[in-house]
Design a protein around this motif. Structure first.
Motif, mmCIF file in Angstrom:
data_model
loop_
_atom_site.group_PDB
_atom_site.id
_atom_site.type_symbol
_atom_site.label_atom_id
_atom_site.label_comp_id
_atom_site.label_asym_id
_atom_site.label_seq_id
_atom_site.Cartn_x
_atom_site.Cartn_y
_atom_site.Cartn_z
ATOM 1 N N GLY A 199 0.786 -1.198 0.056
ATOM 2 C CA GLY A 199 -0.082 -0.027 0.040
ATOM 3 C C GLY A 199 0.861 1.394 0.061
ATOM 4 N N ASN A 200 1.980 1.122 0.343
ATOM 5 C CA ASN A 200 2.867 2.296 0.209
ATOM 6 C C ASN A 200 3.649 2.611 -1.098
ATOM 7 O OD1 ASN A 200 2.239 3.214 3.179
ATOM 8 N ND2 ASN A 200 3.766 1.503 3.785
ATOM 9 N N GLU A 201 3.603 1.780 -2.130
ATOM 10 C CA GLU A 201 4.331 2.035 -3.208
ATOM 11 C C GLU A 201 3.672 3.150 -3.966
ATOM 12 O OE1 GLU A 201 3.674 -1.547 -5.825
ATOM 13 O OE2 GLU A 201 1.482 -1.109 -5.740
ATOM 14 N N HIS A 202 4.789 3.322 -5.056
ATOM 15 C CA HIS A 202 4.328 4.819 -5.652
ATOM 16 C C HIS A 202 3.007 4.799 -6.385
ATOM 17 C CE1 HIS A 202 4.969 8.640 -7.689
ATOM 18 N NE2 HIS A 202 4.785 7.914 -8.884
ATOM 19 N N GLY A 203 2.140 5.631 -6.288
ATOM 20 C CA GLY A 203 0.860 5.764 -7.017
ATOM 21 C C GLY A 203 -0.239 4.796 -6.363
ATOM 22 N N ALA A 204 0.131 4.212 -5.258
ATOM 23 C CA ALA A 204 -0.826 3.291 -4.660
ATOM 24 C C ALA A 204 -2.157 3.882 -4.340
ATOM 25 C CB ALA A 204 -0.531 2.589 -3.469
ATOM 26 N N HIS A 205 -2.301 4.783 -3.745
ATOM 27 C CA HIS A 205 -3.256 5.718 -3.214
ATOM 28 C C HIS A 205 -4.093 6.472 -4.174
ATOM 29 C CE1 HIS A 205 -2.887 5.443 1.248
ATOM 30 N NE2 HIS A 205 -1.495 5.188 0.901
ATOM 31 N N LYS A 206 -3.446 6.700 -5.259
ATOM 32 C CA LYS A 206 -4.161 7.019 -6.482
ATOM 33 C C LYS A 206 -4.698 6.186 -7.454
ATOM 34 C CE LYS A 206 -3.128 10.257 -10.380
ATOM 35 N NZ LYS A 206 -2.069 10.739 -11.451
ATOM 36 N N HIS A 207 -4.099 4.942 -7.746
ATOM 37 C CA HIS A 207 -4.659 3.981 -8.637
ATOM 38 C C HIS A 207 -5.167 2.964 -8.198
ATOM 39 C CE1 HIS A 207 -2.984 6.443 -11.750
ATOM 40 N NE2 HIS A 207 -1.696 6.480 -11.137
ATOM 41 N N ARG A 208 -4.842 2.507 -6.823
ATOM 42 C CA ARG A 208 -5.321 1.002 -6.280
ATOM 43 C C ARG A 208 -6.882 1.046 -6.032
ATOM 44 N NH1 ARG A 208 -0.872 -1.591 -3.968
ATOM 45 N NH2 ARG A 208 -2.369 -2.989 -2.893
ATOM 46 N N ALA A 209 -7.142 2.034 -5.430
ATOM 47 C CA ALA A 209 -8.523 2.126 -4.918
ATOM 48 C C ALA A 209 -8.962 3.583 -5.301
ATOM 49 C CB ALA A 209 -8.665 1.926 -3.582
ATOM 50 N N VAL A 210 -10.246 3.418 -6.318
ATOM 51 C CA VAL A 210 -10.586 4.747 -6.965
ATOM 52 C C VAL A 210 -12.281 4.780 -6.493
ATOM 53 C CG1 VAL A 210 -10.853 5.974 -8.913
ATOM 54 C CG2 VAL A 210 -8.790 4.625 -8.809
ATOM 55 N N ARG A 211 -12.351 6.062 -6.257
ATOM 56 C CA ARG A 211 -13.834 6.213 -5.736
ATOM 57 C C ARG A 211 -14.491 7.518 -6.569
ATOM 58 N NH1 ARG A 211 -15.649 8.416 0.251
ATOM 59 N NH2 ARG A 211 -17.677 9.520 -0.661
ATOM 60 N N VAL A 212 -15.421 7.184 -7.205
ATOM 61 C CA VAL A 212 -16.359 8.328 -7.851
ATOM 62 C C VAL A 212 -17.720 8.360 -7.210
ATOM 63 C CG1 VAL A 212 -17.210 9.291 -9.966
ATOM 64 C CG2 VAL A 212 -14.713 8.320 -9.813
ATOM 65 N N ASP A 213 -18.266 9.367 -6.709
ATOM 66 C CA ASP A 213 -19.815 9.685 -6.041
ATOM 67 C C ASP A 213 -20.505 9.909 -7.406
ATOM 68 O OD1 ASP A 213 -19.651 9.615 -2.973
ATOM 69 O OD2 ASP A 213 -17.714 10.466 -3.756
ATOM 70 N N ALA A 214 -21.545 9.261 -7.138
ATOM 71 C CA ALA A 214 -22.619 9.237 -8.146
ATOM 72 C C ALA A 214 -23.361 10.480 -8.163
ATOM 73 C CB ALA A 214 -23.652 8.483 -8.157
ATOM 74 N N ASP A 215 -23.335 11.541 -9.396
ATOM 75 C CA ASP A 215 -23.786 12.913 -9.446
ATOM 76 C C ASP A 215 -24.767 12.866 -10.334
ATOM 77 O OD1 ASP A 215 -24.244 15.512 -9.364
ATOM 78 O OD2 ASP A 215 -22.257 16.251 -9.777
ATOM 79 N N PRO A 216 -26.128 13.026 -9.967
ATOM 80 C CA PRO A 216 -27.130 12.925 -11.261
ATOM 81 C C PRO A 216 -26.931 14.343 -11.912
ATOM 82 C CG PRO A 216 -27.989 12.651 -8.958
ATOM 83 C CD PRO A 216 -26.740 13.036 -8.738
ATOM 84 N N THR A 217 -26.198 15.239 -11.598
ATOM 85 C CA THR A 217 -26.204 16.463 -12.556
ATOM 86 C C THR A 217 -25.138 16.178 -13.819
ATOM 87 O OG1 THR A 217 -24.573 17.738 -11.022
ATOM 88 C CG2 THR A 217 -26.709 18.002 -10.590
ATOM 89 N N LYS A 218 -24.148 15.250 -13.447
ATOM 90 C CA LYS A 218 -23.458 15.048 -14.435
ATOM 91 C C LYS A 218 -23.698 13.531 -15.041
ATOM 92 C CE LYS A 218 -19.622 16.788 -11.810
ATOM 93 N NZ LYS A 218 -18.229 16.378 -11.156
ATOM 94 N N GLY A 219 -24.692 12.821 -14.899
ATOM 95 C CA GLY A 219 -24.959 11.596 -15.511
ATOM 96 C C GLY A 219 -25.634 10.402 -14.478
ATOM 97 N N SER A 220 -26.229 9.500 -15.149
ATOM 98 C CA SER A 220 -26.696 8.494 -14.466
ATOM 99 C C SER A 220 -25.656 7.364 -14.103
ATOM 100 C CB SER A 220 -27.876 8.020 -15.097
ATOM 101 O OG SER A 220 -27.410 7.248 -16.336
ATOM 102 N N ALA A 221 -25.992 6.506 -13.212
ATOM 103 C CA ALA A 221 -25.046 5.373 -12.843
ATOM 104 C C ALA A 221 -25.470 4.470 -14.050
ATOM 105 C CB ALA A 221 -25.718 4.746 -11.611
ATOM 106 N N THR A 222 -26.326 4.151 -14.820
ATOM 107 C CA THR A 222 -26.536 3.303 -15.760
ATOM 108 C C THR A 222 -25.494 3.865 -16.993
ATOM 109 O OG1 THR A 222 -28.930 2.990 -15.193
ATOM 110 C CG2 THR A 222 -28.125 2.333 -17.383
ATOM 111 N N GLY A 223 -25.689 5.079 -17.298
ATOM 112 C CA GLY A 223 -24.702 5.634 -18.234
ATOM 113 C C GLY A 223 -23.229 5.662 -17.949
ATOM 114 N N TYR A 224 -23.091 5.397 -16.775
ATOM 115 C CA TYR A 224 -21.617 5.229 -16.288
ATOM 116 C C TYR A 224 -21.017 3.948 -16.502
ATOM 117 C CZ TYR A 224 -17.397 4.918 -13.325
ATOM 118 O OH TYR A 224 -16.145 4.659 -12.843
#
Length: 576
Positions: free
Chosen positions: A364-389
């Protein structure tokens, strides 16, 4: 002499199509090195270009001594049956070798079985199977009775004496052996062949053509004499990529509608392996110096293990979710997971903390781990639907529908339909499940009820007809609400209103095992279950143009009720 051995004898030295590569390679090393290279590369001539390119690259970077050692390692990894055969052999050779292995197992088993030594016969057959790197096919569990365990061992021995079983296993073993070597050598990456090697892709296309030819010569016939071409049956099922995509989009759309009605929040998550699981660096296209040698199948096992720990931690914390998981490959064939999940709002942050913790447990301490290993995006209805994503990932991994090469934004740079074909070939080769439903209700019950186009007769529960109607009209959100009752989409399997109805066939299978078959669904009640049949026709597969004997099934009673389904016979629907 097999076809492989004959072609090996007839193969030219050096082969003309790659004369420039041979000329470049032969500038390195001694005369003995040239003889060594010719012997080992010629043994695996279907991947000659890839082996030559890897050898030349290693010569330039590390010297010809290292290149010779690497070639020897590759040749050993590609060997089948103690160097006599190469894993690059074609399907005709695999068929011949399967016949040999089946006969060898039969002789080893019979030699001891004829003396009444059952355990010794099983052990002899098991040794022959495991010597080829194939797992013994007896799933004996700790709680099995001696009689059950003996039956499983006998069925495994029967498999080991069958050429068709060996054929299936050898195709997998050979394909993965070759692909592992090509992936390690740098032949699988966005700059050369994305997701899987060109050799493996050609092999998959040949198998698709072979299977299509088989289906084109078979028919399905029932007890009424109805005949349906088998390829039409396949086209109408979820084996058809278009049908599979439509069903997945229906389900994710229904979940989103249900989540909006319940004020749930959507979360898009990505789970990726540590860098040591990646064979090739994405930016430079060079072999990863920290690569641990794992295959995509082993990387998939790692991801599944992490996901299992995440779900267990969520369960202990009282966090419930439902949605879909998509598995797709990076450019070098290493898998990663995408999720679209729906949670109660108060569970979003605790769920993310647990997810991130387990995703970063290893390196977990390797370079780029926090950026790439676990990624989160919160659903935002103003930007699009979960189905579209999630639609992008569903289409990209099935048939590429609705995307151009530029719109897809994929690292491979090839047309979306071809890109999707390579991904499906990758999943087939490594035995990777591309799509998995997380939580929610049984899709098996949904598919069974969709077989009933007419309202249910003789069932005194309105819920059964409501479920059938929702499935028949493709209303997944309504179906989930009805199935889950007060628990809604978070209902466990035991809390759902219906389950699949199974029975054990009277006649055992080819290997002497009981065959469990779906015949319908069971509506759960307080003190009993009401069985509803969804399958009223029995089919058999026959060669096209043959005149099969009529199936004498019309006068037979419905399949017997057994402890498998535990239903009350008097409540069984007898629609014919």
């Amino acid at each position: 002499m097999t076809c492989y051995q004959r072609r090996l004898t007839e193969a030219p030295t050096p082969p003309a199509p790659f004369s420039k590569l041979w000329d470049a390679v032969n500038k390195y090393g001694t005369r003995e090195c040239r003889l060594f290279r010719g012997e080992h590369i010629r043994r695996h001539f279907p991947i000659e270009r890839e082996l030559l390119s890897a050898y030349l690259s290693t010569c330039r970077n590390s010297g010809y001594q290292r290149a010779n050692s690497q070639l020897r390692e590759y040749s050993r990894a590609l060997a089948v049956t103690e160097y006599r055969f190469s894993a690059t052999m074609d399907d005709e050779d695999i068929r011949q070798l399967s016949d040999q292995f089946a006969r060898k197992c039969e002789r080893a088993y019979s030699k001891r079985a004829i003396r009444g030594d059952f355990d010794g016969a099983i052990e002899a057959a098991k040794i022959e199977v495991e010597a080829q790197g194939i797992e013994w096919p007896a799933d004996v569990k700790q709680g099995d009775s001696p009689e059950t365990a003996r039956g499983k061992q006998a069925a495994a021995a029967a498999r080991a004496q069958t050429p068709t079983w060996w054929r299936r296993k050898l195709r997998v073993v050979c394909g993965r052996k070759v692909e592992a070597v090509l992936r390690d050598s740098g032949a699988v990456c966005s700059r050369r062949a994305p997701y899987l090697s060109d050799w493996a892709h050609r092999r998959w296309l040949c198998s698709q053509t072979r299977n299509a030819g088989l289906l084109a010569n078979l028919d399905a016939v029932n007890q009424d004499g109805d005949i349906v071409p088998l390829e039409q049956c396949v086209e109408a099922s979820v084996s058809n990529p278009v049908n599979r995509r439509h069903e997945l989009m229906t389900r994710i759309g229904g979940w989103e509608a249900l989540a909006n009605a319940m004020d749930l929040k959507g979360l898009f998550l990505t789970l990726t392996c540590p860098s040591a699981y990646h064979a090739i660096l994405s930016q430079s296209g060079q072999v990863n110096p920290n690569y641990n040698g794992s295959t995509p199948a082993e990387a998939q096992q790692y991801l599944c293990g992490v996901w299992a720990r995440i779900r267990a931690a969520w369960k202990r914390a009282g966090i419930k979710s439902f949605g879909l998981r998509v598995c797709e490959p990076h450019h070098d064939g290493t898998p990663h997971f995408h999720f679209v999940l729906f949670f109660s709002p108060e569970h979003i942050e605790p769920a993310w903390e647990i997810f991130q913790k387990h995703a970063l447990t290893e390196d977990g301490n390797e370079h780029g781990a926090h950026k790439h290993r676990a990624v989160r995006v919160d659903a935002d209805p103003t930007k699009g639907s979960a189905t579209g994503y999630i639609a992008k990932y569903i289409s990209k991994n099935i048939d590429g529908y609705g995307f151009s090469t530029d719109e897809l934004g994929d690292e491979s740079g090839i047309p979306p339909d071809q890109n999707a074909g390579r991904i499906r070939a990758w999943a087939s080769l490594w035995g990777i499940r591309q799509f998995q439903q997380i939580g929610s209700c049984s899709v098996t019950v949904w598919r069974e009820l969709r077989k009933l186009s007419e309202p249910l007769d003789g069932v005194d529960q309105a819920l059964a007809e409501q479920l059938r109607s929702a499935a028949d009209h493709g209303h997944w959100a309504e179906f989930v609400e009805l199935m889950g009752g007060e628990h809604g989409p978070f209902a466990s399997r035991n809390q759902q209103a219906m389950r699949a109805l199974l029975f054990i066939k009277e006649k055992p299978g080819q290997y002497g095992e009981d065959i469990t078959h779906i015949v319908g669904v069971a509506l759960r009640q307080a003190a009993r279950e009401i069985a509803i049949r969804t399958r009223f026709t029995e089919w058999m597969i026959v060669p096209r143009g043959a005149q099969p004997c009529a199936l004498n099934l019309a006068e037979r009673s419905p399949p017997p009720w057994t402890c498998v389904n535990n239903c009350t016979p008097s409540e069984t629907s007898t629609r014919q």
